[in-house]
Design a protein around this motif. Structure first.
Motif, mmCIF file in Angstrom:
data_model
loop_
_atom_site.group_PDB
_atom_site.id
_atom_site.type_symbol
_atom_site.label_atom_id
_atom_site.label_comp_id
_atom_site.label_asym_id
_atom_site.label_seq_id
_atom_site.Cartn_x
_atom_site.Cartn_y
_atom_site.Cartn_z
ATOM 1 N N SER A 1 -49.654 -13.715 -19.371
ATOM 2 C CA SER A 1 -49.257 -14.889 -18.527
ATOM 3 C C SER A 1 -48.226 -15.161 -18.688
ATOM 4 N N GLY A 2 -48.014 -15.162 -21.006
ATOM 5 C CA GLY A 2 -46.683 -15.715 -21.085
ATOM 6 C C GLY A 2 -45.961 -15.126 -21.373
ATOM 7 N N PHE A 3 -46.399 -14.015 -21.512
ATOM 8 C CA PHE A 3 -45.046 -12.732 -22.446
ATOM 9 C C PHE A 3 -44.630 -12.008 -20.822
ATOM 10 N N PHE A 4 -45.221 -12.160 -19.750
ATOM 11 C CA PHE A 4 -44.694 -11.910 -18.163
ATOM 12 C C PHE A 4 -44.016 -12.528 -17.879
ATOM 13 N N GLN A 5 -44.200 -13.529 -17.457
ATOM 14 C CA GLN A 5 -43.181 -14.666 -17.711
ATOM 15 C C GLN A 5 -42.259 -14.749 -17.903
ATOM 16 N N SER A 6 -41.758 -14.648 -19.177
ATOM 17 C CA SER A 6 -40.696 -14.236 -20.029
ATOM 18 C C SER A 6 -40.039 -13.372 -20.291
ATOM 19 N N LEU A 7 -40.298 -12.161 -20.025
ATOM 20 C CA LEU A 7 -39.942 -10.612 -19.888
ATOM 21 C C LEU A 7 -39.062 -10.892 -18.329
ATOM 22 N N ASN A 8 -39.843 -11.425 -16.622
ATOM 23 C CA ASN A 8 -39.570 -11.687 -16.006
ATOM 24 C C ASN A 8 -38.142 -12.208 -15.362
ATOM 25 N N ALA A 9 -38.314 -13.485 -16.659
ATOM 26 C CA ALA A 9 -37.767 -14.393 -16.746
ATOM 27 C C ALA A 9 -35.913 -13.335 -16.369
ATOM 28 N N THR A 10 -35.675 -12.717 -17.757
ATOM 29 C CA THR A 10 -33.821 -11.953 -17.524
ATOM 30 C C THR A 10 -34.259 -10.811 -17.666
ATOM 31 N N HIS A 11 -34.984 -10.130 -17.558
ATOM 32 C CA HIS A 11 -35.607 -8.675 -17.454
ATOM 33 C C HIS A 11 -36.618 -7.919 -16.753
ATOM 34 N N PRO A 12 -36.110 -8.526 -14.541
ATOM 35 C CA PRO A 12 -36.948 -8.388 -14.262
ATOM 36 C C PRO A 12 -37.870 -7.112 -14.212
ATOM 37 N N VAL A 13 -39.080 -6.915 -14.451
ATOM 38 C CA VAL A 13 -39.607 -5.063 -14.422
ATOM 39 C C VAL A 13 -39.518 -4.425 -12.994
ATOM 40 N N LYS A 14 -39.675 -3.615 -11.940
ATOM 41 C CA LYS A 14 -39.707 -3.403 -11.216
ATOM 42 C C LYS A 14 -41.065 -1.936 -11.096
ATOM 43 N N PRO A 15 -41.678 -1.631 -11.765
ATOM 44 C CA PRO A 15 -42.734 -0.427 -12.168
ATOM 45 C C PRO A 15 -43.205 0.206 -10.369
ATOM 46 N N LYS A 16 -43.861 1.117 -10.076
ATOM 47 C CA LYS A 16 -44.355 1.997 -9.744
ATOM 48 C C LYS A 16 -45.877 1.307 -9.347
ATOM 49 N N TYR A 17 -46.226 0.677 -9.775
ATOM 50 C CA TYR A 17 -47.638 0.527 -9.906
ATOM 51 C C TYR A 17 -48.172 -0.444 -11.473
ATOM 52 N N TYR A 18 -48.987 -1.057 -11.319
ATOM 53 C CA TYR A 18 -49.627 -2.030 -12.152
ATOM 54 C C TYR A 18 -51.126 -1.419 -12.531
ATOM 55 N N VAL A 19 -51.714 -1.127 -13.763
ATOM 56 C CA VAL A 19 -53.298 -0.199 -13.676
ATOM 57 C C VAL A 19 -53.821 -2.282 -14.623
ATOM 58 N N ALA A 20 -54.709 -2.428 -14.216
ATOM 59 C CA ALA A 20 -55.251 -3.828 -14.740
ATOM 60 C C ALA A 20 -56.853 -4.190 -14.823
ATOM 61 N N VAL A 21 -57.482 -3.943 -15.838
ATOM 62 C CA VAL A 21 -58.711 -4.137 -15.985
ATOM 63 C C VAL A 21 -58.850 -5.558 -16.870
ATOM 64 N N SER A 22 -60.257 -6.016 -16.396
ATOM 65 C CA SER A 22 -61.093 -7.002 -16.985
ATOM 66 C C SER A 22 -60.582 -8.370 -16.837
ATOM 67 N N ALA A 23 -60.113 -9.215 -17.449
ATOM 68 C CA ALA A 23 -59.194 -10.973 -17.648
ATOM 69 C C ALA A 23 -58.259 -10.001 -17.161
ATOM 70 N N GLY A 24 -57.624 -8.735 -17.408
ATOM 71 C CA GLY A 24 -56.073 -8.112 -17.088
ATOM 72 C C GLY A 24 -55.987 -8.682 -16.337
ATOM 73 N N ALA A 25 -57.032 -8.314 -15.376
ATOM 74 C CA ALA A 25 -56.603 -8.052 -13.522
ATOM 75 C C ALA A 25 -56.031 -9.940 -13.079
ATOM 76 N N TYR A 26 -56.800 -10.507 -13.408
ATOM 77 C CA TYR A 26 -56.559 -11.762 -13.189
ATOM 78 C C TYR A 26 -54.995 -11.930 -13.325
ATOM 79 N N HIS A 27 -55.179 -11.645 -14.309
ATOM 80 C CA HIS A 27 -54.044 -12.154 -15.484
ATOM 81 C C HIS A 27 -52.370 -11.464 -14.477
ATOM 82 N N CYS A 28 -52.694 -9.882 -13.507
ATOM 83 C CA CYS A 28 -51.680 -9.343 -13.156
ATOM 84 C C CYS A 28 -51.659 -9.759 -12.235
#
Length: 284
Positions: free
Chosen positions: A23-50
């Motif tokens: 969550s921290g990494f994603f917030q900082s990354l998007n603050a200066t370099h917004p990502v626009k992927p075609k999709y996300y794939v998430a598993v376990s607790a990673g799905a909650y954070h995604c």
């Protein structure tokens, strides 16, 4: 890093409370370099954070989780046995948090964003969910002892198959909660997941980090970003795949419900690591 550092797909690995780093990494990354992927794939607790971050409610959900953790409650409550409930309270508390935080507005936001493929493990039809859980978790522990667990596939040896639920196909908030609970299902800490009455287990038991979907994109020439949560144990390398992970070890217990300091440390380290990574993209 390529001249045009974009990512066609982004993966969120599992890791329990270590995923607050994501969550921290994603917030900082998007603050200066917004990502626009075609999709996300998430598993376990990673799905909650995604889900919380893509829905745009990450700050609110984290504040609720941190506030609860500050109460310092133990993870075991033996009085629950008198009510025929598990004394391991993390599962019930997690479902309560999800139900409170994800409603119709959050689901609508997810449908307006790129789809999140929530990865699950599905036992064979003949195998009871409890047996599948015991067997696959035992196999996972053995695999981790032998291979250090950089890429978990133990459940596949017992016949479990990966399956995915897209947030674009989820019809109601309760179904979203069920999907996140199911992908996090690691008995006895977390209850066996149920999707329309069918038993499902943690998607990481067959593929953690979630490389199968990412590999499909990579083989087609797409670029992927994988948010791992394991310090010093990188998953398998592949062309077009960029892996990020914590810059130092995260001591937080994966299932603790009262370790506010550990959760905050994981999130704050993610903020720093995400900002450092974003700088490399800006100069690529």
């Amino acid at each position: 890093m390529p001249d045009n550092p974009t990512f066609d797909a982004i993966g969120f690995a599992g890791g329990g409370n270590r995923c607050y780093w994501q969550s921290g990494f994603f917030q900082s990354l998007n603050a200066t370099h917004p990502v626009k992927p075609k999709y996300y794939v998430a598993v376990s607790a990673g799905a909650y954070h995604c889900v919380m971050n893509v829905a745009g409610v990450g700050e609110r959900v984290r504040e609720a989780a941190f506030s609860f953790a500050e109460r310092g409650l133990p993870g075991l409550d033996w009085s629950k046995l008198r009510m025929r409930q598990s004394p391991l309270v993390v599962g019930a508390l997690f479902r309560q948090l999800l139900t409170e935080q994800f409603g119709t507005a959050e689901l609508a936001a997810l449908k307006a964003a790129p789809p999140i493929l929530i990865q699950l493990s599905r036992p064979p039809a003949w195998m009871p969910g409890g047996l599948a859980a015991i067997g696959s978790i035992a196999a996972y522990q053995l695999e981790k002892a032998v291979t250090s667990g950089v890429h978990s596939r133990a459940g596949g040896y017992l016949g479990l198959k990966p399956t995915w639920i897209s947030t674009h196909d989820i019809e109601a908030p309760a179904d979203l909660v069920d999907a996140i609970m199911a992908t996090s299902s690691v008995p006895p800490f977390m209850p066996i997941g149920r999707i329309r009455g069918v038993a499902h287990l943690d998607g990481g038991l067959v593929d953690n980090p979630p490389l199968r979907k990412l590999a499909e994109t990579e083989r087609q020439g797409g670029r992927t970003l994988l948010l791992s949560t394991r310090y010093g144990r990188p998953p398998p390398h592949a062309p077009n795949r960029h892996v990020v992970s914590p810059s130092e070890d995260l001591p937080v217990n994966k299932f603790a419900v009262g370790d506010a300091k550990g959760l905050c440390h994981a999130f704050e380290l993610g903020l720093r690591d995400g900002a450092a990574f974003a700088k490399t993209l800006a100069t690529a």
